[in-house]
Design an enzyme around this catalytic site. Structure first.
Site, PDB file in Angstrom:
ATOM      1  N   GLY A   1      -9.496  -0.033   2.207  1.00  0.00           N
ATOM      2  CA  GLY A   1      -9.197  -1.011   3.265  1.00  0.00           C
ATOM      3  C   GLY A   1     -10.110  -0.848   4.468  1.00  0.00           C
ATOM      4  O   GLY A   1     -11.181  -0.247   4.390  1.00  0.00           O
TER       5      GLY A   1
ATOM      6  N   THR B   1       0.259   1.355   8.613  1.00  0.00           N
ATOM      7  CA  THR B   1      -0.856   2.217   9.014  1.00  0.00           C
ATOM      8  C   THR B   1      -0.591   2.817  10.390  1.00  0.00           C
ATOM      9  O   THR B   1       0.062   2.198  11.214  1.00  0.00           O
ATOM     10  CB  THR B   1      -2.139   1.360   9.067  1.00  0.00           C
TER      11      THR B   1
ATOM     12  N   GLY C   1      -6.276  -5.465   5.550  1.00  0.00           N
ATOM     13  CA  GLY C   1      -7.602  -4.873   5.696  1.00  0.00           C
ATOM     14  C   GLY C   1      -8.777  -5.745   5.333  1.00  0.00           C
ATOM     15  O   GLY C   1      -9.812  -5.710   6.007  1.00  0.00           O
TER      16      GLY C   1
ATOM     17  N   ARG D   1      -9.328   0.481  -4.419  1.00  0.00           N
ATOM     18  CA  ARG D   1      -9.501  -0.433  -3.279  1.00  0.00           C
ATOM     19  C   ARG D   1      -9.527   0.389  -1.973  1.00  0.00           C
ATOM     20  O   ARG D   1      -8.717   1.276  -1.752  1.00  0.00           O
ATOM     21  CB  ARG D   1      -8.331  -1.427  -3.244  1.00  0.00           C
TER      22      ARG D   1
HETATM   23  N1  ASP Z   1      -5.116  -2.016   7.293  1.00  0.00           N
HETATM   24  C1  ASP Z   1      -4.521  -1.303   6.190  1.00  0.00           C
HETATM   25  C2  ASP Z   1      -5.277  -1.648   4.943  1.00  0.00           C
HETATM   26  O1  ASP Z   1      -5.591  -2.801   4.720  1.00  0.00           O
HETATM   27  C3  ASP Z   1      -3.095  -1.618   5.982  1.00  0.00           C
HETATM   28  C4  ASP Z   1      -2.216  -1.427   7.187  1.00  0.00           C
HETATM   29  O2  ASP Z   1      -2.636  -1.703   8.315  1.00  0.00           O
HETATM   30  O3  ASP Z   1      -1.061  -0.993   7.009  1.00  0.00           O
HETATM   31  O4  ASP Z   1      -5.496  -0.772   4.146  1.00  0.00           O
END
Ligand code: ASP
Length: 352
Positions: free
Chosen positions: A249, A219, A273, A247
């Site tokens: 996040g 992310t 997430g 889904r």
């Molecule tokens: N926080 C993001 C999610 O759960 C994933 C990530 O940080 O790469 O969608």
């Protein structure tokens, strides 16, 4: 009487006397946290990541230097990372269980506490721009799926064919994640053993598949302080490899993955997430500062420490109105960097 008139004139012109934060402008970014170690990174890979991180920092910082707002700086910074296939946002986003790329993004402005987010979109080239449009041009905070795409199109935001987001490396990662799911039946996969040996995470089996395969959370996020003294935070992601259809996040959830308040701080998160949502991570940092008077570093460390206890892997970047920065994470690495007005600048990847 003269004195009284002068007093009223001063009051009427208050903005002229507003504090100038030009010497405090700061930009901080992240490109995801996870199992990022020197051992599993080639010098070429390291160079490639650092190049994009540096150009993202420079792009965003130039906006601040030229008198732009923190929201504009966040957008410019995130665009560079969304357009790079190296990060799990925009081009280079991970695949869902169904083989799609479903993107989430959000933004928040510390001065007004206004916020915007899009979730589960598949055709918006730069989801962060759509999140900003939701904040600035609609009466809503979050729009999802086809509706968010319709709105983005109306706002003149670039729409692409979903195939634009396809990258081979991410697709292979999905195949691997699905295979790991199958090998689970044999109880002999190394990934599976790792799960068994790992400390209790409290994860469901479905989550374990994503967690063990996708231990890199790519992310992207940015927090900035502009010359007007306004903070902003933004986050953009493809979510997690092999995530179930629909889904969503933490990245598009205000208070979980993104938060900004001029009275406290700006925060953008990366990591698993589900844990960030349940722990309301970004807002929790702000709340510790607001209600307990904690300094930024202390508050950020406390919240990430608490997250470890709950089994959540990841990290955050944060910034306050004095230009203080905190970037704690509990994974092995986190792509991160900052530039300050005093010339200090760093781009870091590993824990040490
Ligand atoms: N926080 C993001 C999610 O759960 C994933 C990530 O940080 O790469 O969608």
């Amino acid at each position: 009487m003269k004195k009284l008139c002068f007093f009223f004139l001063v009051l009427l012109n208050l903005p002229l006397f507003a504090q100038d934060f030009s010497d405090k402008i700061t930009l901080v970014l992240h490109g995801g946290a996870g199992t990022i170690t020197r051992a599993n990174m080639s010098p070429e890979q390291e160079k490639a990541y650092k190049t994009v991180l540096n150009s993202a920092l420079e792009k965003g910082y130039a906006v601040l230097k030229n008198g732009g707002t923190s929201v504009q700086a966040v957008e410019a910074t995130i665009h560079v990372m969304e357009d790079s296939p190296l990060f799990n946002a925009g081009k280079g986003a991970v695949f869902t269980n169904e083989g799609k790329n479903e993107l989430d993004a959000s933004v928040m402005e510390g001065k007004t506490l206004k916020a915007g987010a899009v979730a589960g979109v598949t055709t918006i080239k730069n989801p962060i721009s759509a999140a900003i449009a939701v904040m600035e041009k609609s009466e809503h905070v979050m729009m999802a799926g086809a509706g968010a795409e319709k709105f983005a199109k109306q706002q003149g935001i670039t729409i692409v064919d979903p195939a634009y987001f396809h990258t081979e490396a991410r697709y292979k990662a999905l195949i691997k994640a699905k295979e790991a799911d199958k090998t689970e039946l044999d109880h002999n996969s190394r990934e599976e053993q790792k799960v068994k040996a790992a400390p209790k995470t409290g994860l469901q089996r479905d989550e374990e598949v994503i967690f063990t395969e996708g231990r890199k959370f790519g992310t992207v996020g940015c927090v900035a302080l502009d010359k007007f003294g306004n903070l902003a935070a933004g986050t953009s992601t493809g979510g997690m490899t092999n995530k179930k259809y629909g889904r969503i996040g933490d990245a598009p959830i205000i208070g979980a993955g993104t938060y900004a308040n001029n009275a406290t701080c700006a925060v953008s998160a990366t990591g698993h997430g589900e844990y960030f949502i349940r722990s309301v991570v970004a807002y929790d940092i702000s709340a510790l500062m607001e209600y307990k008077g904690m300094p930024l570093k202390e508050a950020a460390n406390e919240v990430v420490k608490k997250l470890v206890k709950r089994g959540g892997e990841g990290g955050i970047i944060s910034l306050d109105r004095d230009g203080n920065i905190a970037m704690p994470f509990n994974s092995e690495g986190m792509y991160r960097g900052y530039i300050k007005n005093d010339g200090t600048r760093e781009v870091l990847i590993y824990k040490d």
